[in-house]
Design an enzyme around this catalytic site. Sequence first.
Site, PDB file in Angstrom:
ATOM      1  N   CYS A 147       0.819  -1.215   0.000  1.00  0.00           N
ATOM      2  CA  CYS A 147       0.000   0.000   0.000  1.00  0.00           C
ATOM      3  C   CYS A 147       0.852   1.264   0.000  1.00  0.00           C
ATOM      4  O   CYS A 147       1.451   1.587  -1.023  1.00  0.00           O
ATOM      5  CB  CYS A 147      -1.000  -0.064   1.153  1.00  0.00           C
ATOM      6  SG  CYS A 147      -2.437   0.990   0.886  1.00  0.00           S
ATOM      7  N   HIS A 169      -3.500  -5.865   2.526  1.00  0.00           N
ATOM      8  CA  HIS A 169      -3.149  -5.945   3.946  1.00  0.00           C
ATOM      9  C   HIS A 169      -3.659  -7.286   4.463  1.00  0.00           C
ATOM     10  O   HIS A 169      -4.346  -8.020   3.767  1.00  0.00           O
ATOM     11  CB  HIS A 169      -3.839  -4.826   4.745  1.00  0.00           C
ATOM     12  CG  HIS A 169      -3.404  -3.447   4.394  1.00  0.00           C
ATOM     13  ND1 HIS A 169      -2.207  -2.901   4.795  1.00  0.00           N
ATOM     14  CD2 HIS A 169      -4.038  -2.480   3.700  1.00  0.00           C
ATOM     15  CE1 HIS A 169      -2.119  -1.650   4.371  1.00  0.00           C
ATOM     16  NE2 HIS A 169      -3.217  -1.361   3.694  1.00  0.00           N
TER      17      HIS A 169
HETATM   18  N1  GLN Z   1      -2.057   6.842   2.382  1.00  0.00           N
HETATM   19  C1  GLN Z   1      -2.218   5.952   1.267  1.00  0.00           C
HETATM   20  C2  GLN Z   1      -3.607   6.013   0.641  1.00  0.00           C
HETATM   21  O1  GLN Z   1      -4.577   6.303   1.301  1.00  0.00           O
HETATM   22  C3  GLN Z   1      -1.877   4.532   1.674  1.00  0.00           C
HETATM   23  C4  GLN Z   1      -2.839   3.956   2.699  1.00  0.00           C
HETATM   24  C5  GLN Z   1      -2.376   2.640   3.252  1.00  0.00           C
HETATM   25  O2  GLN Z   1      -1.178   2.366   3.265  1.00  0.00           O
HETATM   26  N2  GLN Z   1      -3.296   1.842   3.753  1.00  0.00           N
HETATM   27  O3  GLN Z   1      -3.723   5.773  -0.542  1.00  0.00           O
END
Ligand code: GLN
Length: 246
Positions: free
Chosen positions: A90, A189
């Site tokens: 992510c 995740h």
């Molecule tokens: N901040 C990034 C987004 O919202 C990644 C979020 C995350 O790592 N879950 O796209």
Amino acid sequence: MADALQIALVFPSLLGTYGDGGNASVLAQRLRWRDIDAEVIDIAVDEPLPEQADIYVLGGGEDTAQTLAVSRLSGLASVVQRGAPVFAVCAGFQILGETFLDARGATHPGLGLIDCHTNRLAGSRAVGELLGLPVVDGLDAPLTGYENHGGHTVLGPDAAPLAKVEAGVGNGEGVDGAVQGSVVATYLHGPALARNPALADWILAKVAGPLAPLDDTEEEELRRERFAALRRGRFRKQWRPPARDS
Ligand code: GLN
């Protein structure tokens, strides 16, 4: 005994949402279960990135945290150049790309280790189960996890997707993740490697060679439960696992 294989967990205080640090634990434990010595090294944000770890793991993070992280990760370029696997989730994925958006919505340079650009998804954030069918050699089992991000990642020609999306959003282009050289990235995740032991072993084989099979009965039970939740849930596409995974 040979030195322990080192799994570097990069900046868990910045890049560690949703338990992604578990990916490093899973990699180390799957080696130990095979009597291969392994250790996880937590890298604090004020510490230099170790140059000689065997695998590097980056998790997700909030917009501000990922912008701070990228400013301290120039050392990853030589890690990738020498071919050490980097597994990124992510925000970790986004900062390895060419550009991503910072917390104010401004375009920010990434590390340029994946040929991709991340902007914002049209509409709401992608939140929910994510399921993909791998499109890389040597990986067959469906990939399960969940996603929570606002990023829309467009791959360039040097990056191949990790999986075709069957449920959820992933990159936002019908695919999830990226594979480029020794870098493997995903929006999954879970932690992803606990939910996808085949993906963990696919990464481990790059440093440890062919691996003996493990008894993954518990992991398969978790996967069956998640696939069943997908079938029960309201997702864009209904999905049934292929026979080998049911
Ligand atoms: N901040 C990034 C987004 O919202 C990644 C979020 C995350 O790592 N879950 O796209």
